[in-house]
Design an enzyme around this catalytic site. Structure first.
Site, PDB file in Angstrom:
ATOM      1  CE  LYS A 210      25.580  50.723   4.395  1.00 51.70           C
ATOM      2  NZ  LYS A 210      24.781  49.827   5.277  1.00 51.70           N
ATOM      3  CD  GLU A 216      40.601  47.305   4.462  1.00 52.17           C
ATOM      4  OE1 GLU A 216      40.855  46.328   5.189  1.00 52.17           O
ATOM      5  OE2 GLU A 216      39.644  48.084   4.669  1.00 52.17           O
ATOM      6  N   GLY A 271      26.460  44.592   3.551  1.00 52.12           N
ATOM      7  CA  GLY A 271      27.410  44.633   2.440  1.00 52.12           C
ATOM      8  C   GLY A 271      27.357  43.407   1.551  1.00 52.12           C
ATOM      9  NE  ARG A 272      26.872  38.444   5.683  1.00 56.46           N
ATOM     10  CZ  ARG A 272      27.014  39.253   6.723  1.00 56.46           C
ATOM     11  NH1 ARG A 272      27.797  40.314   6.619  1.00 56.46           N
ATOM     12  NH2 ARG A 272      26.375  39.027   7.856  1.00 56.46           N
ATOM     13  CD  GLU A 357      31.368  39.743   6.159  1.00 60.61           C
ATOM     14  OE1 GLU A 357      32.589  39.899   5.987  1.00 60.61           O
ATOM     15  OE2 GLU A 357      30.514  40.474   5.624  1.00 60.61           O
ATOM     16  CG  HIS A 388      42.051  17.838 -14.680  1.00 60.09           C
ATOM     17  ND1 HIS A 388      42.634  16.733 -15.256  1.00 60.09           N
ATOM     18  CD2 HIS A 388      40.855  17.999 -15.300  1.00 60.09           C
ATOM     19  CE1 HIS A 388      41.837  16.265 -16.205  1.00 60.09           C
ATOM     20  NE2 HIS A 388      40.750  17.012 -16.250  1.00 60.09           N
ATOM     21  CE  LYS A 508      37.145  47.317   9.178  1.00 60.80           C
ATOM     22  NZ  LYS A 508      35.763  47.239   8.654  1.00 60.80           N
TER      23      LYS A 508
END
Length: 543
Positions: A210, A216, A271-272, A357, A388, A508
């Protein structure tokens, strides 16, 4: 939005639930089913093509009545109306929360700050569709005139997990002569492996940030730019091989991307909650604009159901209430998401961010510390693989882990009796978790006495079974919206802000301080704690 005056633990419905819990906590699902022959049909709900069987929960009619009363007393109805209305319910950032506007049909009106945002949403969707069609048809050419065959999405968090999950979930519908890769981790291996076998002349990068400053994402974006130019040689090539999903035109242009190829979104999209915004551009290129719009229609159908259905038949509300029931009364710390559909292999990881979050918060909207548990851990893997590996702990471990089984009546890849075997496992696992196997049953099988305790299944382990016809784009939209609104319901009851994420920030900020301390040619003066100082010195010495 109405101010929540009464703390959760002092609400009448909460106290009634506590008293009720004391009465029924020892009740076994075997008893509940034995007492009510119709239970398996009664504790179900169905809407917009999604069927929910929640009969295998440690609840009675009274539990459900009290949970619904808690939702009403907690103002869930008022809070959801405030969200749909465009009120600034994300109070710490003073923002509206309008992911529901991303899938509103043309002609509907949803307002933020007095402006109808729906026309702007559709303008971006139309721009995305025109671009996606050009890439899919081969009309969009790279710098050397070759068509694009590879699309690499660079993002992190919601700018990665949504697109990755949606691409994997809808791979059946994707254009197979296009290759899609996703880069998120700042670990250089992620980028190196993503482009290892790609031709720069045929590769398009979608940079999703954005602000166009996310550490990152921009580190990976600049590495992608260097990688492209090392093969293509001309700065002008950037405009043909990079597009931006951003709102920062200045930084986008500085990077070398034509701002005509910048796809925007809004500060009322978290964002999510953004996979159905321009963040979903890679999804639209993969499955085509028509399928993308079908996915949006599925989201919208669930939105309407959530907003209009009575709570006792409201799928997201029921999921949210049951999570509160186990988290706060049974002290269950996790929820297992178990999709019996290989295409949904990234769905549990997607829900981890969506739920953890959102509701990993320790203070109320008013800023006071909560005195109850919020935000269970969501995790899982697709069945039958999980059976399993970790189902042993769910069946015979000491922790109570409510499970969501997700299955489909029809498979997209019919092969022999594979799908019947798959779905038999859904029903069998839910049955085994609920009813278990008693010592008497184990002995009746001829098991030696010494071995009996090892082969007993206590049962009484709760689960939902969620069923739909087939995994289509529309159904994926419904499933994502189902969990979005279940998360909202939990947050509304816990009286927390489900739409900020300050917990992401501190690490961060500290990392930005440490980077120059790792890279400085001279020994830096360190002002951290003794452990962090020692680790930095050890890394500098050995790197």
């Amino acid at each position: 939005m109405a101010t929540q005056l009464v703390p959760l633990s002092e609400r009448a419905a909460w106290k009634a639930l506590q008293a009720h819990f004391e009465q029924i906590q020892g009740k076994h699902l075997r008893e509940l089913f034995a007492e009510d022959a119709a239970r398996g049909g009664r504790f179900t709900a169905e809407a917009v093509g999604i069927f929910l069987d929640y009969s295998k929960h440690r609840i009675t009619d009274e539990t459900l009545r009290l949970l619904v009363a808690l939702a009403e007393e907690s103002g869930v109805r008022e809070k959801l109306e405030a969200m749909f209305r465009g009120d600034k319910i994300n109070i710490t950032e003073n923002r509206a929360v309008l992911h529901v506007a991303l899938r509103a049909p043309k002609g509907e009106s949803i307002f933020a700050d007095g402006e109808d945002v729906v026309p702007g949403v559709h303008a971006v969707l139309d721009k995305m569709a025109a671009f996606a069609d050009r890439v899919r048809s081969g009309a969009w050419k790279g710098h050397t005139g070759k068509r694009i065959r590879n699309v690499v999405n660079i993002g992190i968090g919601g700018s990665d997990l949504g697109p990755v999950m949606a691409y994997e979930a809808l791979k059946h519908y994707s254009q197979r002569d296009l290759t899609f890769r996703f880069v998120s981790n700042v670990d250089g291996t992620d980028f190196a492996e993503a482009v290892q076998d790609l031709d720069a002349e045929e590769t398009l990068f979608l940079v999703a940030s954005k602000t166009f400053t996310t550490l990152e994402t921009m580190t990976n974006a600049h590495t992608a730019r260097d990688w492209s130019l090392s093969k293509l040689g001309d700065e002008k090539a950037v405009a043909k091989h990079f597009v931006a999903i951003s709102t920062n035109a200045k930084e986008v242009a500085k990077f070398g991307i034509d701002t005509e190829n910048m796809f925007g979104f809004w500060d009322w999209v978290g964002g999510r909650y953004s996979m159905d915004s321009a963040i979903g551009l890679s999804t639209m290129i993969a499955i085509g604009p028509e399928n993308f719009r079908s996915m949006l229609a599925g989201f919208h159908e669930m939105d309407v159901h959530f907003r209009t259905a009575p709570f006792e038949k409201n799928l997201p509300v029921l999921l949210g209430l049951l999570t509160v029931w186990y988290t706060d009364f049974f002290d269950a710390q996790t929820v297992a998401i178990l999709p019996y559909e290989q295409y949904l292999k990234r769905f549990p990881a997607y829900l981890q961010q969506l739920t953890m979050e959102s509701n990993g918060k320790h203070v109320t909207l008013e800023g006071t510390k909560v005195n109850y548990v919020t935000g269970p851990i969501y995790w899982g893997e697709p069945g039958t693989n999980g059976q399993h590996s970790f189902y042993q702990l769910i069946h015979q471990g000491t922790r109570l882990i409510p499970c969501d089984f997700i299955g489909f009546y029809k498979t997209l890849n019919p092969l022999g009796n594979h799908h019947d075997l798959l779905m038999a496992n859904v029903f069998a696992q839910a049955e085994a978790l609920a009813f278990g196997k008693t010592p008497e049953q184990v002995k009746a099988e001829g098991t030696p006495d010494w071995l009996v305790p090892h082969r007993v299944f206590e049962g009484n382990r709760p689960s939902n079974t969620i069923l739909a016809d087939t995994l289509t784009p529309e159904v994926l939209g419904k499933l994502v919206a189902l969990y979005e609104h279940a998360v909202f319901t939990q947050g509304a009851i816990w009286n927390i802000d489900s739409f900020d994420q300050w917990g992401v920030e501190l690490g961060k900020v500290l990392a930005q301080k440490i980077v120059p301390e790792l890279e400085s040619p001279d020994e830096p003066k360190l002002g951290h704690d003794s452990s962090t100082n020692s680790l930095i010195r050890r890394y500098r010495k050995n790197k």
